[in-house]
Design a protein around this motif. Structure first.
Motif, PDB file in Angstrom:
ATOM      1  N   VAL A   6      14.369   0.755  10.623  1.00  0.00           N
ATOM      2  CA  VAL A   6      12.958   0.490  10.948  1.00  0.00           C
ATOM      3  C   VAL A   6      12.751  -1.017  11.016  1.00  0.00           C
ATOM      4  O   VAL A   6      13.047  -1.740  10.064  1.00  0.00           O
ATOM      5  N   GLU A   7      12.226  -1.495  12.154  1.00  0.00           N
ATOM      6  CA  GLU A   7      12.099  -2.933  12.382  1.00  0.00           C
ATOM      7  C   GLU A   7      10.678  -3.460  12.205  1.00  0.00           C
ATOM      8  O   GLU A   7      10.495  -4.655  11.961  1.00  0.00           O
ATOM      9  N   LYS A   8       9.693  -2.580  12.350  1.00  0.00           N
ATOM     10  CA  LYS A   8       8.303  -3.023  12.269  1.00  0.00           C
ATOM     11  C   LYS A   8       7.480  -1.989  11.502  1.00  0.00           C
ATOM     12  O   LYS A   8       7.595  -0.784  11.767  1.00  0.00           O
ATOM     13  N   VAL A   9       6.640  -2.460  10.582  1.00  0.00           N
ATOM     14  CA  VAL A   9       5.737  -1.576   9.837  1.00  0.00           C
ATOM     15  C   VAL A   9       4.381  -2.275   9.726  1.00  0.00           C
ATOM     16  O   VAL A   9       4.309  -3.475   9.428  1.00  0.00           O
ATOM     17  N   GLY A  10       3.309  -1.509   9.966  1.00  0.00           N
ATOM     18  CA  GLY A  10       1.960  -2.058   9.852  1.00  0.00           C
ATOM     19  C   GLY A  10       1.085  -1.220   8.942  1.00  0.00           C
ATOM     20  O   GLY A  10       1.147   0.018   8.977  1.00  0.00           O
ATOM     21  N   PHE A  11       0.262  -1.900   8.122  1.00  0.00           N
ATOM     22  CA  PHE A  11      -0.640  -1.227   7.178  1.00  0.00           C
ATOM     23  C   PHE A  11      -2.100  -1.645   7.393  1.00  0.00           C
ATOM     24  O   PHE A  11      -2.764  -2.050   6.448  1.00  0.00           O
ATOM     25  N   PRO A  12      -2.662  -1.576   8.575  1.00  0.00           N
ATOM     26  CA  PRO A  12      -4.052  -2.009   8.744  1.00  0.00           C
ATOM     27  C   PRO A  12      -5.036  -1.071   8.047  1.00  0.00           C
ATOM     28  O   PRO A  12      -4.898   0.156   8.111  1.00  0.00           O
ATOM     29  N   HIS A  13      -6.009  -1.659   7.370  1.00  0.00           N
ATOM     30  CA  HIS A  13      -7.093  -0.893   6.726  1.00  0.00           C
ATOM     31  C   HIS A  13      -6.556   0.179   5.775  1.00  0.00           C
ATOM     32  O   HIS A  13      -7.033   1.321   5.756  1.00  0.00           O
ATOM     33  N   CYS A  14      -5.567  -0.185   4.965  1.00  0.00           N
ATOM     34  CA  CYS A  14      -4.955   0.776   4.035  1.00  0.00           C
ATOM     35  C   CYS A  14      -5.335   0.514   2.576  1.00  0.00           C
ATOM     36  O   CYS A  14      -4.673   1.009   1.663  1.00  0.00           O
ATOM     37  N   ASN A  15      -6.383  -0.280   2.359  1.00  0.00           N
ATOM     38  CA  ASN A  15      -6.874  -0.568   0.992  1.00  0.00           C
ATOM     39  C   ASN A  15      -5.805  -1.228   0.121  1.00  0.00           C
ATOM     40  O   ASN A  15      -5.744  -0.991  -1.096  1.00  0.00           O
ATOM     41  N   SER A  45       2.828  -6.748  -4.585  1.00  0.00           N
ATOM     42  CA  SER A  45       3.929  -6.889  -5.526  1.00  0.00           C
ATOM     43  C   SER A  45       5.000  -5.835  -5.261  1.00  0.00           C
ATOM     44  O   SER A  45       6.208  -6.119  -5.314  1.00  0.00           O
ATOM     45  N   ILE A  46       4.569  -4.603  -4.942  1.00  0.00           N
ATOM     46  CA  ILE A  46       5.509  -3.523  -4.618  1.00  0.00           C
ATOM     47  C   ILE A  46       6.232  -3.831  -3.308  1.00  0.00           C
ATOM     48  O   ILE A  46       7.456  -3.638  -3.187  1.00  0.00           O
ATOM     49  N   VAL A  47       5.480  -4.340  -2.327  1.00  0.00           N
ATOM     50  CA  VAL A  47       6.080  -4.719  -1.042  1.00  0.00           C
ATOM     51  C   VAL A  47       7.107  -5.832  -1.248  1.00  0.00           C
ATOM     52  O   VAL A  47       8.189  -5.828  -0.653  1.00  0.00           O
ATOM     53  N   ALA A  48       6.782  -6.805  -2.104  1.00  0.00           N
ATOM     54  CA  ALA A  48       7.691  -7.927  -2.362  1.00  0.00           C
ATOM     55  C   ALA A  48       9.017  -7.435  -2.929  1.00  0.00           C
ATOM     56  O   ALA A  48      10.097  -7.913  -2.524  1.00  0.00           O
ATOM     57  N   ASP A  49       8.978  -6.491  -3.849  1.00  0.00           N
ATOM     58  CA  ASP A  49      10.213  -5.939  -4.405  1.00  0.00           C
ATOM     59  C   ASP A  49      11.050  -5.261  -3.323  1.00  0.00           C
ATOM     60  O   ASP A  49      12.286  -5.349  -3.326  1.00  0.00           O
ATOM     61  N   MET A  50      10.371  -4.586  -2.394  1.00  0.00           N
ATOM     62  CA  MET A  50      11.079  -3.927  -1.295  1.00  0.00           C
ATOM     63  C   MET A  50      11.768  -4.946  -0.395  1.00  0.00           C
ATOM     64  O   MET A  50      12.923  -4.762   0.024  1.00  0.00           O
ATOM     65  N   LEU A  51      11.074  -6.061  -0.098  1.00  0.00           N
ATOM     66  CA  LEU A  51      11.618  -7.066   0.816  1.00  0.00           C
ATOM     67  C   LEU A  51      12.876  -7.731   0.264  1.00  0.00           C
ATOM     68  O   LEU A  51      13.703  -8.245   1.033  1.00  0.00           O
ATOM     69  N   LYS A  52      13.044  -7.732  -1.027  1.00  0.00           N
ATOM     70  CA  LYS A  52      14.217  -8.384  -1.620  1.00  0.00           C
ATOM     71  C   LYS A  52      15.522  -7.673  -1.272  1.00  0.00           C
ATOM     72  O   LYS A  52      16.595  -8.295  -1.288  1.00  0.00           O
ATOM     73  N   THR A  53      15.440  -6.374  -0.944  1.00  0.00           N
ATOM     74  CA  THR A  53      16.666  -5.621  -0.635  1.00  0.00           C
ATOM     75  C   THR A  53      16.692  -5.066   0.787  1.00  0.00           C
ATOM     76  O   THR A  53      17.750  -4.665   1.273  1.00  0.00           O
ATOM     77  N   ASN A  54      15.545  -5.024   1.467  1.00  0.00           N
ATOM     78  CA  ASN A  54      15.510  -4.493   2.830  1.00  0.00           C
ATOM     79  C   ASN A  54      16.236  -5.441   3.790  1.00  0.00           C
ATOM     80  O   ASN A  54      16.086  -6.655   3.704  1.00  0.00           O
ATOM     81  N   THR A  55      16.989  -4.837   4.725  1.00  0.00           N
ATOM     82  CA  THR A  55      17.730  -5.649   5.692  1.00  0.00           C
ATOM     83  C   THR A  55      17.393  -5.301   7.140  1.00  0.00           C
ATOM     84  O   THR A  55      18.051  -5.793   8.059  1.00  0.00           O
ATOM     85  N   LEU A 110      13.757  -4.741   8.407  1.00  0.00           N
ATOM     86  CA  LEU A 110      12.440  -5.155   8.889  1.00  0.00           C
ATOM     87  C   LEU A 110      12.480  -6.545   9.509  1.00  0.00           C
ATOM     88  O   LEU A 110      13.039  -7.482   8.928  1.00  0.00           O
ATOM     89  N   LYS A 111      11.835  -6.657  10.670  1.00  0.00           N
ATOM     90  CA  LYS A 111      11.686  -7.953  11.329  1.00  0.00           C
ATOM     91  C   LYS A 111      10.237  -8.428  11.322  1.00  0.00           C
ATOM     92  O   LYS A 111       9.973  -9.634  11.320  1.00  0.00           O
ATOM     93  N   GLN A 159      14.468 -14.698  -0.617  1.00  0.00           N
ATOM     94  CA  GLN A 159      15.675 -13.870  -0.681  1.00  0.00           C
ATOM     95  C   GLN A 159      15.939 -13.137   0.624  1.00  0.00           C
ATOM     96  O   GLN A 159      17.085 -12.899   0.989  1.00  0.00           O
ATOM     97  N   ASN A 160      14.871 -12.781   1.316  1.00  0.00           N
ATOM     98  CA  ASN A 160      15.001 -11.986   2.545  1.00  0.00           C
ATOM     99  C   ASN A 160      15.195 -12.931   3.737  1.00  0.00           C
ATOM    100  O   ASN A 160      14.342 -13.766   4.021  1.00  0.00           O
ATOM    101  N   VAL A 161      16.312 -12.772   4.440  1.00  0.00           N
ATOM    102  CA  VAL A 161      16.599 -13.659   5.568  1.00  0.00           C
ATOM    103  C   VAL A 161      16.479 -12.937   6.910  1.00  0.00           C
ATOM    104  O   VAL A 161      16.753 -13.533   7.954  1.00  0.00           O
ATOM    105  N   THR A 162      16.066 -11.672   6.892  1.00  0.00           N
ATOM    106  CA  THR A 162      15.993 -10.898   8.139  1.00  0.00           C
ATOM    107  C   THR A 162      14.571 -10.717   8.655  1.00  0.00           C
ATOM    108  O   THR A 162      14.382 -10.406   9.826  1.00  0.00           O
ATOM    109  N   LEU A 163      13.552 -10.870   7.807  1.00  0.00           N
ATOM    110  CA  LEU A 163      12.163 -10.718   8.239  1.00  0.00           C
ATOM    111  C   LEU A 163      11.713 -11.977   8.982  1.00  0.00           C
ATOM    112  O   LEU A 163      11.765 -13.080   8.431  1.00  0.00           O
ATOM    113  N   TYR A 164      11.267 -11.795  10.223  1.00  0.00           N
ATOM    114  CA  TYR A 164      10.804 -12.942  11.002  1.00  0.00           C
ATOM    115  C   TYR A 164       9.425 -13.406  10.551  1.00  0.00           C
ATOM    116  O   TYR A 164       9.212 -14.582  10.294  1.00  0.00           O
TER     117      TYR A 164
END
Length: 335
Positions: free
Chosen positions: A250-259, A266-276, A278-279, A303-308
């Motif tokens: 999965v390369e792109k994820v969007g959460f508009p108007h998701c409260n 903080s949960i997203v940040a933990d995910m980004l540390k290991t995800n390879t 997402l762009k 830590q994440n070098v793949t997210l643009y």
């Protein structure tokens, strides 16, 4: 000689089988009580037990009835009603259930033998052969995927999905309708092909495990938009991010108007540390995301070098914090 005679008999039976099937169909249509078989389509269901001719009959009927290619419609059993002997609660003792039989009979990948078993068996099916069921009534619908209304999807969607094919799903059903099927029947819809970009609206906790199933098993699904979903709920976000953390397709994820809020980030940040994989990630249009969310996200991007790019426009982050975050992340964080 005996073998030769037997071969001749078998060949003769093969030759007359289609004519016997047509005769059976005519008998069903002309003589059985109208409360049992409602229309000509039910003859097709009966003829599903006859090999080699059922598909041609289905195609011929659909072209004649509504003038379209069969791939744009499906035949679905949408209801089965029955009566049993007053002293025998059949479904109380059967190892099956009405819902299971309905689903099994409607599925396109069930063999003729299995369909017959579901109709006749007293232990696993409707029990027609054992006289457990006094009467049977089926409602069979033609599903025109091009003109299917939303309320019909909600009412009959499960049976319709079980009556269709991967080709019909991919080429005859619009993306918006696929998302609606997923909203109402995620446990069935998740097993069809999801490719390219998908949009889901107002997803709840019950949808999250099925969305994770799609992410884990469908590598052609590369962009996911979750509009107005309940991802401010930390349990929902944690379950989804746990799946994304080990995903690489999965390369792109969007959460508009998701409260979303600071805890969500903080949960997203933990995910980004290991995800390879997402762009691009959109957390925009969530006003409860504030300055306190930025330190964790900045650390994750180190830590994440793949997210643009990580997009945070239309949030509660102040102007000063935006400038500092943009500088620290080399403008990978966009406001």
């Amino acid at each position: 000689r005996i073998g030769l005679r037997l071969a001749v008999v078998v060949s003769l039976l093969d030759f007359i089988q289609p004519f016997l099937a047509i005769a059976l169909s005519a008998y069903v249509a002309a003589y059985l009580h109208e409360g049992v078989f409602l229309n000509v389509i039910i003859n097709i269901v009966v003829l599903e037990f006859i090999h080699n001719i059922d598909e041609k009959l289905v195609d011929s009927y659909i072209r004649g009835a509504i003038g379209v290619d069969r791939r744009s419609v499906s035949v679905a059993i949408t209801d089965i009603s029955y009566t049993v002997h007053e002293s025998n609660d059949f479904w109380g003792t059967s190892d099956s259930s009405k819902e299971y039989v309905l689903t099994a009979l409607a599925k396109g990948d069930v063999s003729n033998t299995e369909k017959l078993r579901m109709m006749a068996d007293t232990k696993f099916g409707l029990g027609l052969a054992g006289a457990e069921v006094r009467s049977l009534r089926m409602t069979v619908n033609l599903v025109d995927w091009q003109n299917l209304e939303d309320d019909e999807i909600q009412k009959y969607g499960a049976a319709y999905l079980n009556a269709t094919t991967d080709y019909t799903w991919s080429h005859m059903i619009t993306k918006n309708r696929r998302a609606l099927f997923f909203h109402h029947f995620p446990e069935i819809a998740r097993n069809f092909a999801w490719r390219g970009t998908v949009h889901f609206k107002k997803m709840e906790a019950r949808h999250v495990p099925h969305l994770c199933h799609i992410i884990a098993n469908q590598p052609d699904c590369v962009e996911i938009w979750l509009h107005a979903g309940d991802y401010g709920n930390p349990n929902n976000m944690a379950e989804l991010c746990a799946e994304l953390s080990r995903n690489s397709t999965v390369e792109k994820v969007g959460f508009p108007h998701c409260n979303l809020n600071n805890q969500s980030c903080s949960i997203v940040a933990d995910m980004l540390k290991t995800n390879t994989g997402l762009k691009y990630l959109w957390l925009m249009q969530n006003r409860d995301i504030g300055d306190d969310s930025l330190p964790d996200l900045i650390a994750a991007l180190e830590q994440n070098v793949t997210l643009y790019h990580l997009y945070l426009h239309d949030t509660g982050v102040t102007e000063q914090a935006k400038e500092e975050a943009s500088d620290k992340t080399s403008a990978r964080m966009k406001f």
